[in-house]
Write a protein that holds these residues in place. Structure first.
Motif, PDB file in Angstrom:
ATOM      1  N   ILE A  38       0.852  -1.185   0.000  1.00 46.00           N
ATOM      2  CA  ILE A  38       0.000   0.000   0.000  1.00 46.00           C
ATOM      3  C   ILE A  38       0.893   1.242   0.000  1.00 46.00           C
ATOM      4  O   ILE A  38       1.872   1.313   0.742  1.00 46.00           O
ATOM      5  CB  ILE A  38      -0.919   0.036   1.235  1.00 46.00           C
ATOM      6  N   ALA A  40       0.387   5.442   0.319  1.00 45.77           N
ATOM      7  CA  ALA A  40      -0.525   6.549   0.588  1.00 45.77           C
ATOM      8  C   ALA A  40       0.140   7.860   0.174  1.00 45.77           C
ATOM      9  O   ALA A  40       1.318   8.084   0.464  1.00 45.77           O
ATOM     10  CB  ALA A  40      -0.885   6.597   2.073  1.00 45.77           C
ATOM     11  N   ARG A  67      -6.074  12.480   1.042  1.00 47.13           N
ATOM     12  CA  ARG A  67      -5.171  11.318   1.115  1.00 47.13           C
ATOM     13  C   ARG A  67      -5.752  10.218   0.241  1.00 47.13           C
ATOM     14  O   ARG A  67      -6.922   9.844   0.379  1.00 47.13           O
ATOM     15  CB  ARG A  67      -5.029  10.807   2.537  1.00 47.13           C
ATOM     16  N   ASP A  69      -5.119   6.259  -1.015  1.00 46.80           N
ATOM     17  CA  ASP A  69      -4.414   5.002  -0.781  1.00 46.80           C
ATOM     18  C   ASP A  69      -4.434   4.164  -2.057  1.00 46.80           C
ATOM     19  O   ASP A  69      -5.507   3.918  -2.619  1.00 46.80           O
ATOM     20  CB  ASP A  69      -5.077   4.210   0.355  1.00 46.80           C
ATOM     21  N   SER A  71      -3.405   0.452  -3.592  1.00 53.23           N
ATOM     22  CA  SER A  71      -3.139  -0.886  -3.068  1.00 53.23           C
ATOM     23  C   SER A  71      -2.858  -1.879  -4.191  1.00 53.23           C
ATOM     24  O   SER A  71      -3.118  -1.603  -5.355  1.00 53.23           O
ATOM     25  CB  SER A  71      -4.307  -1.360  -2.213  1.00 53.23           C
ATOM     26  N   GLN A 119      -8.974   8.019   0.825  1.00 51.98           N
ATOM     27  CA  GLN A 119      -9.037   7.628   2.230  1.00 51.98           C
ATOM     28  C   GLN A 119      -9.637   8.751   3.084  1.00 51.98           C
ATOM     29  O   GLN A 119     -10.507   8.504   3.898  1.00 51.98           O
ATOM     30  CB  GLN A 119      -7.634   7.285   2.718  1.00 51.98           C
TER      31      GLN A 119
END
Length: 126
Positions: A38, A40, A67, A69, A71, A119
């Motif tokens: 991940i 960020a 923010r 994220d 993945s 996020q």
């Protein structure tokens, strides 16, 4: 637009008449989590929201921080030569339907991921 490739973008979209491009934005964080699975990225939007929540107005907020994220990371490259992180951010999908992030400026990054979502979207006073 960059935000269309991201899940959970509804709140961000609701704040702006037209969500701005990410040009010369202040990048406050680039974090690698979970052994590189991940990544960020947190940054300030280029300008304050036209339709901020009442709470932000009451608090005197004048900056929107986002923010994202990413993945299931396939690739990441990161370099910088300064402590003042300002850059353009481009987010798109490639022919394999992977999310590609290009950050270019005083910090440079390239991220390729299977998925991405917003996020947090917060207001604060700068």
């Amino acid at each position: 637009m960059w935000y269309e490739s991201l899940e959970r973008n509804n709140f961000l979209v609701s704040l702006y008449e037209k969500v701005p491009e990410l040009k010369e934005v202040r990048i406050s964080e680039i974090n690698i989590h979970d052994e590189g699975r991940i990544v960020a990225v947190k940054f300030d939007m280029p300008y304050y929201a036209e339709r901020p929540p009442k709470k932000w107005v009451e608090q005197g907020d004048n900056t929107v921080a986002v923010r994202i994220d990413f993945s299931a990371i396939h690739e990441i490259k990161l370099s910088s030569g300064t402590l003042d992180f300002r850059a353009n951010i481009e987010i798109l999908k490639d022919e394999a339907d992977l999310i590609v992030v290009k950050i270019t400026g005083t910090v440079n990054a390239f991220i390729k991921a299977e998925s991405a979502f917003i996020q947090t979207v917060t207001g604060y006073s700068k």
